[in-house]
Design a protein around this motif. Sequence first.
Motif, PDB file in Angstrom:
ATOM      1  N   ARG A  19     -31.326 -30.196  38.456  1.00  0.00           N
ATOM      2  CA  ARG A  19     -30.409 -30.429  38.845  1.00  0.00           C
ATOM      3  C   ARG A  19     -30.407 -32.528  38.195  1.00  0.00           C
ATOM      4  N   PRO A  45     -31.471 -27.757  45.623  1.00  0.00           N
ATOM      5  CA  PRO A  45     -31.133 -26.661  44.289  1.00  0.00           C
ATOM      6  C   PRO A  45     -31.866 -25.717  44.599  1.00  0.00           C
ATOM      7  N   ARG A  51     -30.563 -30.680  29.137  1.00  0.00           N
ATOM      8  CA  ARG A  51     -29.098 -31.234  30.038  1.00  0.00           C
ATOM      9  C   ARG A  51     -29.317 -32.641  30.137  1.00  0.00           C
TER      10      ARG A  51
END
Length: 143
Positions: A94, A111, A138
């Motif tokens: 994340r 997470p 990402r």
Amino acid sequence: MLHLIKLSVGSKDVGQLAAWQAARAVTHPPLRHRTRMRPKRAAEIEAGGSIYWVVAGFTGVRQRIVEVRDDVMEDGSACVALVLDPLLVPVAARPVKAFQGWRYLTPEAAPPDLGARSVDAAASGEAALPPALAQALRAVGLL
């Protein structure tokens, strides 16, 4: 139970963090992260909490915190040692903005471990990507 989240300053990837920790565990046991500030909620952290490492702007791995104890830095100043289990557990990446020190992280906000990924993520083929490629995708918002 309560977790911590911390930037792994200087680590370019999880492999570099793992190599640094492996060397440190041999030369300066037990494996620990030193910090100036004692967590006020140390008992909750010791009750099964982990430290979630942010590497290159993303959560990458976590380690169980075995103990929170008083320690001394090389220069003789007082500090607190977070004694760590050497096992690095990969977690779903994340994005995390930079911050100083560590922060508390509730179990609900943490997470998930990669082994407990959602069916949608596994079905998309994301799990099969090499970690460095997944991280790069990402970073540009493609995953």
